[in-house]
Design an enzyme around this catalytic site. Structure first.
Site: not given
Lengths: 310, 207
Positions: A55-56, A83, A105, A133
């Site tokens: 969604r974000t 990695k 995020r 957020h």
């Protein structure tokens, strides 16, 4: 406005109102046949997602593209991060590629703050650990304002897993800035220790708070983080803190129901409540694109600011 | 054309008509149009629009915020009074289409209010207060292109002060005002500023 959007506390009342007013104008763009503005042509926005999010990420991507920015999606899976590359080296790579803004995020609280020290572009926090957020809080405030008008003196009740919720923290900070009165309702085990210093009231009794709420925001029970016995059983949680039809009936007629998604239907919110006309859950998704356009425009649309605050 | 917009920081200059300089700053300002002049200019523009478009069928007035919106509304009222045709008046914000966005911090957006029938196939008359470099109008033309496809686009302006930087001209002009680059033109309208006047400000010192 500051150069980065890392915490909802970075926003003054004027900044927050400017973002909401800008979004109000930009909302029209989503209804046009050509849903695009030329404003950020030639600017590069990197979506740097170390945690899963559909969604974000899509919302930020749509917002950047509607402003004609070039979008580079970078997810940790299948990238150099798997990695073993460190956040700093990833940041230096982005810096070398000339990112004008990085939307990040990350599972660790504070990662966007660190990133801001290594990258010249604007940093937008799209959720860091259990910290903040801010764009979610902005879109929630925007959705509330569209339904109820100015937020001064409005009573907002946030219910559920506040402990693990970055949405709750950002919402409390932003809503306090905007003059709303926030009450958190949760089992004591799901409130953070620091909650006493937040600008809000605390209650353990949902039914007592409902009749005087203008907005009831349900938080998702984050099953993936429920590694300790925070409450006896899902059923008991649902009975004491879930929003069902009876509880919806006890809210004032004008009051709206919100949820940041994804929902656990039947757990914190009953399906019929989620689908009722008083729920803003679908609008919140539409408004998310609009508010992120406003944030990207205000951070990137003007002259580059020297240093931090301006 | 941003210098054509009175900002709250700029106090209204001395009494209209008089050419006194304010005590502190060496600016000299002179009212070039007074209230009645503005009324007559708008009345003439309204007649010209009716004439050129043969009765203002399919005409849509779109003002450019802030003063252009007020002017569009006034022209619309006059057209309705003269011939009884109601022509829609709206506004179109051009901020997101400006070519100088990166020269200043991001600015707040103005309102865009389009008539419910849209602009497809219509004759759009853009209305602005001062025509200067032509860059605002260029931005407005780009903005229109993203909203619809008008049959024709025309331009009405209260003051044309010259110094064009793009090949753009106005179809309806309230007053042609020869100016020096160093001068500023400010438009005051009753709805937003409490009085009607167009003022020419000669800057004493280059800022």
């Amino acid at each position: 406005m500051k150069r980065h959007l890392i915490s909802a506390a970075d926003l003054s009342r004027d900044d927050a109102l400017l973002i909401l007013d800008t979004a109000e104008e930009l909302a029209q763009v989503s209804q046009r046949s050509i849903k695009k503005l030329p404003t950020l042509r030639g600017r590069t926005v990197v979506n740097l997602f170390f945690e899963d999010s559909t969604r974000t990420r899509i919302s930020f991507e749509a917002a950047a593209k509607r402003l004609s920015a070039d979008v580079i999606n970078f997810s940790a899976k299948g990238s150099s991060v798997s990695k073993g590359e460190s956040l700093k080296d990833t940041a230096l790579t982005l810096q070398a590629m000339g990112a004008d803004a990085v939307v990040i995020r990350h599972g660790a609280s504070g990662a966007p703050h660190r990133l801001a020290e290594w990258v010249d572009g604007s940093i937008v926090n799209a959720g860091d650990g259990t910290h903040e957020h801010p764009t979610q809080a902005l879109l929630d405030a925007f959705s509330m304002r569209r339904r109820l008008g100015p937020l001064d003196g409005r009573r907002v009740t946030i219910v559920g897993d506040v402990l693990h919720s970055r949405v709750a923290r950002s919402n409390v900070l932003l809503l306090a800035t905007l003059g709303a009165e926030v009450t958190l309702v949760a089992p004591p085990t799901l409130l953070p220790v620091s909650v006493g210093s937040w600008p809000c009231e605390i209650s353990y009794d949902l039914d007592a708070v409902l009749p005087k709420s203008d907005v009831v925001m349900m938080l998702r029970v984050q099953r993936e983080r429920m590694n300790a016995a925070f409450f006896p059983s899902a059923r008991e949680y649902s009975r004491r803190y879930g929003l069902d039809r009876d509880r919806l009936g006890r809210m004032p007629d004008h009051a709206v129901v919100m949820h940041p998604g994804p929902m656990n239907r039947g757990m914190e919110i009953a399906a019929e409540v989620a689908d009722s006309p008083r729920s803003t859950i679908v609008e919140q998704v539409t408004n998310g694109v609009t508010i992120r356009m406003a944030v990207l425009y205000l951070l990137l649309g003007g002259a580059e600011l020297e240093g931090g605050a301006q | 054309m941003s210098d054509a917009r009175p900002r709250p920081a700029t106090r209204g200059p001395s009494e209209p008509g008089s050419t006194t300089s304010s005590p502190s700053v060496a600016n000299v300002s002179r009212a070039v149009l007074e209230g009645p002049d503005i009324h007559r200019a708008l009345t003439r523009i309204a007649h010209e629009i009716l004439e050129r478009t043969k009765g203002a069928q399919d005409v849509v007035l779109l003002g450019i915020p802030t003063r252009g919106v007020t002017l569009a509304r006034r022209i619309g009222e006059r057209v309705a009074r003269f011939e009884g045709v109601q022509i829609p008046a709206g506004s179109i914000d051009i901020t997101m289409y400006r070519d100088d966005l990166r020269l200043r911090p991001a600015r707040p957006l103005g309102r865009t209010e389009l008539p419910p029938d849209g602009i497809d196939g219509k004759i759009v008359v853009l209305v602005d207060d001062v025509l200067f470099s032509g860059r605002t109008v260029r931005a407005a033309l780009d903005a229109l292109g993203d909203i619809g496809r008008p049959r024709a686009v025309q331009l009405a302006t209260l003051v044309d002060r010259g110094h064009r930087e793009l090949p753009i001209r106005a179809d309806y002009v309230g007053k042609n005002l020869p100016t020096a680059m160093s001068e500023k033109v400010k438009v005051f309208l009753a709805e937003t500023d409490g009085r009607d006047a167009v003022v020419l400000i000669k800057e004493g010192d280059a800022k």
